[in-house]
Design a protein around this motif. Structure first.
Motif, PDB file in Angstrom:
ATOM      1  N   LYS A 207      -2.851  68.128   1.537  1.00 26.07           N
ATOM      2  CA  LYS A 207      -1.833  67.661   0.599  1.00 26.07           C
ATOM      3  C   LYS A 207      -0.786  66.842   1.345  1.00 26.07           C
ATOM      4  N   ILE A 208      -0.359  67.329   2.498  1.00 25.05           N
ATOM      5  CA  ILE A 208       0.637  66.596   3.284  1.00 25.05           C
ATOM      6  C   ILE A 208       0.090  65.216   3.652  1.00 25.05           C
ATOM      7  N   ALA A 209      -1.156  65.200   4.124  1.00 27.51           N
ATOM      8  CA  ALA A 209      -1.744  63.926   4.540  1.00 27.51           C
ATOM      9  C   ALA A 209      -1.769  62.952   3.376  1.00 27.51           C
ATOM     10  N   ARG A 210      -2.136  63.449   2.210  1.00 27.20           N
ATOM     11  CA  ARG A 210      -2.245  62.544   1.065  1.00 27.20           C
ATOM     12  C   ARG A 210      -0.879  61.996   0.664  1.00 27.20           C
ATOM     13  N   ARG A 211       0.129  62.848   0.755  1.00 29.34           N
ATOM     14  CA  ARG A 211       1.471  62.359   0.425  1.00 29.34           C
ATOM     15  C   ARG A 211       1.934  61.326   1.433  1.00 29.34           C
ATOM     16  N   TRP A 212       1.672  61.577   2.700  1.00 27.90           N
ATOM     17  CA  TRP A 212       2.065  60.584   3.704  1.00 27.90           C
ATOM     18  C   TRP A 212       1.375  59.244   3.442  1.00 27.90           C
TER      19      TRP A 212
ATOM     20  N   LEU B 278      11.419  56.243  -2.410  1.00 26.91           N
ATOM     21  CA  LEU B 278      10.971  57.352  -1.566  1.00 26.91           C
ATOM     22  C   LEU B 278      11.641  58.653  -1.987  1.00 26.91           C
ATOM     23  N   LEU B 279      12.931  58.568  -2.328  1.00 26.90           N
ATOM     24  CA  LEU B 279      13.632  59.788  -2.757  1.00 26.90           C
ATOM     25  C   LEU B 279      13.017  60.322  -4.041  1.00 26.90           C
ATOM     26  N   ARG B 280      12.723  59.405  -4.986  1.00 24.32           N
ATOM     27  CA  ARG B 280      12.079  59.822  -6.232  1.00 24.32           C
ATOM     28  C   ARG B 280      10.779  60.541  -5.961  1.00 24.32           C
ATOM     29  N   LEU B 281       9.957  59.913  -5.111  1.00 25.63           N
ATOM     30  CA  LEU B 281       8.653  60.502  -4.829  1.00 25.63           C
ATOM     31  C   LEU B 281       8.830  61.900  -4.249  1.00 25.63           C
ATOM     32  N   SER B 282       9.765  62.001  -3.308  1.00 22.91           N
ATOM     33  CA  SER B 282       9.914  63.291  -2.643  1.00 22.91           C
ATOM     34  C   SER B 282      10.447  64.336  -3.617  1.00 22.91           C
ATOM     35  N   ALA B 283      11.372  63.911  -4.496  1.00 18.66           N
ATOM     36  CA  ALA B 283      11.895  64.869  -5.480  1.00 18.66           C
ATOM     37  C   ALA B 283      10.775  65.326  -6.406  1.00 18.66           C
TER      38      ALA B 283
ATOM     39  N   GLU C  75      -0.014  60.009  -6.103  1.00 12.85           N
ATOM     40  CA  GLU C  75       0.260  58.582  -6.223  1.00 12.85           C
ATOM     41  C   GLU C  75       1.022  58.229  -7.493  1.00 12.85           C
ATOM     42  N   VAL C  76       1.069  59.132  -8.471  1.00 16.33           N
ATOM     43  CA  VAL C  76       1.733  58.803  -9.726  1.00 16.33           C
ATOM     44  C   VAL C  76       3.175  58.389  -9.444  1.00 16.33           C
ATOM     45  N   GLY C  77       3.583  57.250  -9.996  1.00 17.09           N
ATOM     46  CA  GLY C  77       4.966  56.817  -9.817  1.00 17.09           C
ATOM     47  C   GLY C  77       5.148  55.857  -8.671  1.00 17.09           C
TER      48      GLY C  77
END
Ligand code: HDD
Ligand code: HEM
Ligand code: HEM
Lengths: 468, 324
Positions: free
Chosen positions: A58-63, A435-440, A454-456
């Motif tokens: 999951k971490i890898a995919r988010r990165w 980036l903040l949006r994605l992380s939130a 990837e949504v958003g």
């Protein structure tokens, strides 16, 4: 003084220099993550596959999503740069494009590959078999490296030009290998390579250090912190050695730059190392701490070693006083930050080795949270050292900046510069907000039910259907 | 060999004009889609079909520039020293476009969203216009930023990008099963084809007056075969889309737009700047040429299959979509 003279003769010089510096400095903020984040992502994916750990995956995919956004912004700012060479320095490209450009000819193809494989990598999540996906991803680090090699080859050529045969001011022959592999590439490439991996490691880890400070300390946070931070920590001490090699090489390659870095006025032995401090037009040093003979010791391992001074070079062929001071302060800042980073790294590695886990001191995480910013500053100041220290040359010893600058009116360059500053500020704002949006959103999802990361994100793969 | 380098450069420019053109065209239709509510469907499709590809398209532009300065340093210097205003405007368009394409995904307030749409759309006009205008200024041999020729080329590029944009959006609408949008973009593609024919003819007349030396080879020389392809294919595609024969139209669109670029380039060869600078005069030293070709050859061997994989995955994911 000399610069005042040029400014009178070349009105577009000042805004052109500012514009080049501004756009390069912005672009280079994107480079560390652009080149090195794929490697960290693949490492994390590899860990996930090897230990069958869905959290790591999951971490890898988010990165990888961050990677895509980053790459898109890098592509736009990079395109601007390539046009700028023509808009601002047409005479340098006209004369030396056949040699200086070689590196970029390689770089452009490398980014092509990178763009395609980033696409494949992002599409491939859950569409390809995990092993195949990882395999495709493995193209990314070498492609990024090849790109960095190209850019650095061009920059090194500007610092230690070689491989061209001039006849009546025109380049009539180019020795391709000599022009690509110049002396400066030997140290610039490795120093830069370590710098970007270090920076990427510290920057990514600093995000999770902040999370740790805010009290989120589960497996996810630990893993996402420990992997990148360890990578950076291994590299940080090595960087001190490599940086020292660069500095030493400059004594022979670009003595005027070295003298500016150390604000040494006259060539001498027993030269002190001035930490901080400023030099004035008479060669006197103000402020700062002076350590007797240390500079001589560092350069030649003996207090008797002779170190070049600014006055060993004609006044119109060396940095001005202002430029020398900028170079010096930038250099000191880079070295200072590098040393702090290395100390932090040793702390981490020590505890890791003794206790098989990262440190748990709150101070460690406070410093780690700052390490990302520190690394960015080190990269920027490193480039300022290189570029400002090279003045007044655009091609060291061969072509002056003033002889390369465009003949366009200064008002045009000022206008373009203003427009770029405004647009870059907007881009920076959008980029950070995104980036903040994605992380939130990811954080919310960790609490509720998951969706595709990837949504958003505006770039990268689309869902299979679209809704208006 | 210098001709081979020039041809590589031409391929990069053509690739950018066709692939990038589709993108810019989509942006133009985005601008013309009307208010937030009315244009919502069309915009969503445009967004959806553009997002994954546009940064790859950008690389063609970078490639063209880099090939230009490494392969033909003198051309690069001459062109940039004179045409910097056009490039600066095109660049501003390019970067605004990139920024606001991202921004409209994060804008929440309707007003901000609307502004983002507008800036995105307008910059999609700016960029192709000024890039093409620079080609027009070169083609005239006089390197004047603002002249009849540069404006004519700029306008042609707008019509051409609108045309290819609409044509590809028809395909995407079908792919995603948005039936109403198929008709919507079919009508627009037909209109754009007509516009392209009109503007193209006007541009040809302009060339006849302003650059007779370019005009002749374009209608009776090296450029003619390509000019002919464009003149035939544009109405053909228009006709296919009008009758709703949805086969081959995308390939033919690319061929039509691509040959237009070829027609210009071949008509002015062996000149890079007509009357001023030939390929042989501007080319970099021999060993640089060798390196350029070697790098290009090696990478093409890798990039070809890689593009294939990307395309395959893209298509496959579409096939899995429940709508089609
Ligand atoms: C994480 C980033 C980082 C860190 C910790 C350091 N550097 Fe650095 N330095 C860079 C990042 C960097 C850079 C941004 O990557 C530069 C700019 C150009 C280049 O090749 O690397 C650079 C340039 C650069 C140059 C100029 C090279 C040239 O002009 O060709 C010297 C002499 C040093 N460095 C020396 C050092 C020393 C002695 C360091 C530590 C004790 C050090 N650097 C730490
Ligand atoms: C990426 C990080 C870089 C940064 C932050 C950077 C920074 C700067 C700065 C501050 C200047 C202005 C110097 C002055 O006017 O006093 C400058 C000039 C310049 N740099 Fe760099 N630079 C970078 C990399 C490069 C690279 C990789 C190249 C080319 C391969 C390059 C080419 C130039 C040129 C052509 C100039 C203008 C001429 C000059 O002022 O010397 N720079 N850069
Ligand atoms: C320190 C030196 C530089 C390095 C290591 C570097 C690296 C990168 C990277 C990694 C990217 C891809 C975007 C990303 O992943 O973030 C990129 C994009 C780009 N860079 Fe730089 N860059 C440097 C300086 C420059 C300079 C001085 C130029 C000027 C010509 C330049 C031109 C470009 C271009 C044209 C792109 C876009 C390529 C694309 O569309 O994929 N870069 N750069």
């Amino acid at each position: 003084m000399t610069s005042a003279l040029w400014l009178a003769s070349e009105p577009a010089l000042l805004p052109s220099r500012i514009q080049m510096a501004f756009t390069l400095a912005s672009h280079v903020l994107l480079v560390p993550l652009g080149v090195a984040l794929p490697s960290l992502t693949l490492l994390m994916e590899g860990i996930g596959l090897a230990s069958k750990d869905p959290v790591a995956l999951k971490i890898a995919r988010r990165w990888s999503v961050v990677m895509a956004v980053q790459f898109a912004v890098g592509a736009v700012t990079g395109t601007i740069l390539s046009f700028e060479f023509g808009i601002l320095w047409p005479r340098m490209l006209g004369q030396f494009g056949g040699a200086f450009g070689l590196g970029f000819a390689i770089e452009a193809w490398a980014f092509f590959l990178e763009a395609i494989f980033i696409g494949i990598y992002l599409y491939g999540w859950e569409r390809l078999r995990p092993r195949t996906h990882l395999l495709f991803g493995l193209v990314l680090p070498p492609a990024g490296l090849l790109g960095a090699f190209g850019v650095l080859a061009s920059n090194s050529w500007m610092n230690t030009p070689a491989g061209t045969t001039l006849k009546a001011g025109k380049v009539v022959d180019v020795d391709v290998m000599a022009a690509l592999f110049t002396r400066a590439l030997g140290y610039e490439f490795w120093h830069f390579l370590i710098a970007i991996y270090m920076t990427a490691g510290f920057v990514v880890a600093s995000v999770y250090a902040v999370a740790w400070l805010r009290g989120r300390r589960d497996h996810y946070q630990r893993l996402a912190f420990a992997v990148p931070f360890t990578v950076a920590a291994v590299l940080a001490p090595i960087q001190l050695v490599v940086g020292d090699l660069s500095a030493r090489a400059l004594v022979a390659d670009q003595p005027s730059k070295f003298a500016a870095m150390e604000i040494t006025w006259t060539t001498r032995d027993h030269n002190p190392e001035v930490i901080g401090g400023l030099i004035d037009a008479n060669g006197d040093i103000h402020f700062g701490i002076s350590v007797p003979s240390l500079d001589s010791l560092l350069v030649g391992y003996s207090p008797n070693a002779v170190v070049p001074g600014l006055t060993s070079v004609a006044a119109n062929a060396r940095p001005t006083i202002v430029e020398a001071n900028i170079t010096h302060l930038a250099f000191d800042l880079m070295v200072g930050l590098g040393s702090v980073g290395a100390a932090l790294a040793v702390w981490h590695l020590w505890v890791l080795w003794r206790r098989r886990r990262p440190p748990e001191s709150i101070w460690f995480y406070r410093l780690a949270a700052l390490a990302g910013i520190g690394a960015y500053i080190a990269v920027e100041t490193g480039w300022i050292t290189t570029e400002v220290g090279r003045q007044p040359w655009i091609v060291f010893g061969v072509m002056r900046v003033a002889d390369a600058v465009t003949t366009a009116p200064a008002s045009f360059v000022w206008t373009m510069l203003t427009a770029l500053v405004v647009i870059y500020a907007l881009i920076a704002y959008f980029f950070v907000t995104l980036l903040l949006r994605l992380s939130a959103r990811w954080r919310r999802e960790d609490l509720n039910q998951p969706s595709e990361p990837e949504v958003g994100a505006p770039y990268g793969p689309r869902p299979r259907t679209f809704t208006a | 060999m210098p001709d081979l380098i020039a041809f590589t450069l031409l391929l990069a420019i053509t690739a950018y004009s066709t692939a990038g053109g589709v993108d810019f065209g989509a942006g133009i239709w985005d601008l013309l889609a009307g208010g937030s509510r009315r244009g919502r469907e069309a915009r969503a499709l445009i967004d959806h079909s553009m997002a994954p590809v546009w940064e790859v398209n950008n690389v063609w532009l970078v490639l063209a520039i880099v090939l230009c300065w490494t392969g033909f340093p003198l051309l690069f210097q001459t062109v940039f020293a004179r045409l910097y205003p056009l490039f600066a405007l095109a660049l501003v368009g390019l970067i605004l476009r990139g920024a606001f394409f991202a921004f409209r995904h994060i804008a929440e307030a309707p007003r901000a969203h609307r502004i983002a749409d507008l800036v995105f759309g307008l910059s999609s006009l700016l960029t192709p216009f000024f890039f093409a205008a620079s080609l027009g200024a070169i083609a005239s041999g006089r390197l004047e930023s603002f002249s009849l020729m540069s404006i004519a080329f700029g306008l042609v590029s707008l019509a051409a990008t609108a045309f290819s944009g609409a044509s590809f959006l028809v395909g995407d609408a079908r792919r995603y099963g948005a039936i109403e949008l198929v008709g919507y973009f079919r009508r627009r593609a037909v209109i754009a084809a007509l516009a392209l024919i009109a503007v193209g003819s006007a541009a040809l007349i302009t060339i006849g007056f302003e650059a007779p030396d370019l005009f002749r080879p374009m209608l009776a020389g090296k450029g003619f075969p390509f000019a002919l392809v464009t003149m035939v294919l544009t109405p053909v595609v228009g006709f296919l889309l009008w009758r709703g024969v949805l086969r081959w139209y995308r390939v033919l669109t690319v061929a039509a737009v691509g040959s237009m670029v070829f027609a210009w380039a071949f008509a002015q060869s062996p000149y890079l700047v007509p009357g001023q600078l030939t390929i042989a005069q501007a080319v970099a030293p021999f060993s640089t040429q060798v390196l350029l070709l070697v790098v290009a050859a090696v990478v093409l061997l890798v990039i070809g299959p890689a593009m294939g994989v990307l395309y395959y995955l893209d298509q496959r994911s579409a096939l899995e979509s429940p709508e089609t």
